[in-house]
Design an enzyme around this catalytic site. Sequence first.
Site, PDB file in Angstrom:
ATOM      1  N   CYS A 135       5.417   3.852   1.809  1.00  0.00           N
ATOM      2  CA  CYS A 135       4.315   4.015   0.855  1.00  0.00           C
ATOM      3  C   CYS A 135       4.277   5.452   0.343  1.00  0.00           C
ATOM      4  CB  CYS A 135       2.985   3.646   1.516  1.00  0.00           C
ATOM      5  SG  CYS A 135       1.558   3.826   0.418  1.00  0.00           S
ATOM      6  N   CYS A 138       0.774   6.905  -0.049  1.00  0.00           N
ATOM      7  CA  CYS A 138       0.161   7.245   1.242  1.00  0.00           C
ATOM      8  C   CYS A 138       0.698   8.571   1.774  1.00  0.00           C
ATOM      9  CB  CYS A 138       0.442   6.156   2.279  1.00  0.00           C
ATOM     10  SG  CYS A 138      -0.016   4.479   1.788  1.00  0.00           S
ATOM     11  N   ASP A 139       1.996   8.781   1.667  1.00  0.00           N
ATOM     12  CA  ASP A 139       2.651   9.861   2.406  1.00  0.00           C
ATOM     13  C   ASP A 139       3.338  10.918   1.543  1.00  0.00           C
ATOM     14  OD1 ASP A 139       1.900   8.557   4.765  1.00  0.00           O
ATOM     15  OD2 ASP A 139       3.708   7.331   4.762  1.00  0.00           O
TER      16      ASP A 139
END
Length: 310
Positions: A135, A138-139
Amino acid sequence: MSDPVEDVIILGSGPAGLTSSLYTARANLRPLLIEGTEAGGQLVLTTLVENYPGFPDGLLGPDLIRSMRQQTERFGTRFLSGDVTAVDLSRRPFTITVENEARQTNALIIATGASANLIGLESERKLLGHGVSTCATCDGFFFRDQHVAIVGGGDSAVEEAIFLAKFATKVTLIHRRDKLRASKIMQERAFKNPKIEFLWNRTIVEILDVSQGKVTGITTRVDGLTLLETLNCDGVFVAIGHSPNTALFSGQLEMDERGYIVTHHGTMTSIPGVFAAGDVQDHVYKQAITAAGSGCMAALDAERYLENLG
């Protein structure tokens, strides 16, 4: 004496399932949440979560799940560990079989999520959350001013490559073919981005370095050749799609061509009394916060359904 029929059973223990259990528990429906043997969903594979509202310093994915679980448990949610092996939605009450033990319920909330498709390497699995991610939104922030590799060739991979280029100094997109499958406009944007380079006809055969507990590079094989090449990088993003965890409901619920459960009027499925929330029906946003939001919606929809049942 037959077993009692539950008001609501919830399948799945990620943000969608835990939020729906919180709301149904507070509505005095005494939900039974079947969490599966791999409890917590994709968040348990995430190291630091910084984009979930209310936590200015961020927190670990497993800690967020643990807090959600404790909160819903305080209001009376009951948990059952084990995998669901069969579901019968053809008659009411619905029957849920958990490892040979049948449970019945008047309402069902499906929050079984989706699983990221992985390359299939042992090193990939061991480094998930330690430099390997599925993701970018997300990261990606954690790879500011670093070199990252991304695997894939569709819209998702190209979108994530463009997103990662906002943070990374360099993004190398690795594709097993000699051209992308992404839409033309996405390809044009990627080709114009000076931070993105492409490695064609390549397959990743190893992610380095498990012994250090972090990503230091990847080993690739050129298609049709035995030649191996090493690329130094600080992170690997796998963007070869997700598969919704819906095999149990095949032939019983309406799904789209990718296997995601189709919902309408909120979280209602094609069978009254069955609701779906989170990544099991969302192939667009795929965030913890949107999963939690749809879990709330499913709980409210289930509550109204049960009220109408009397």
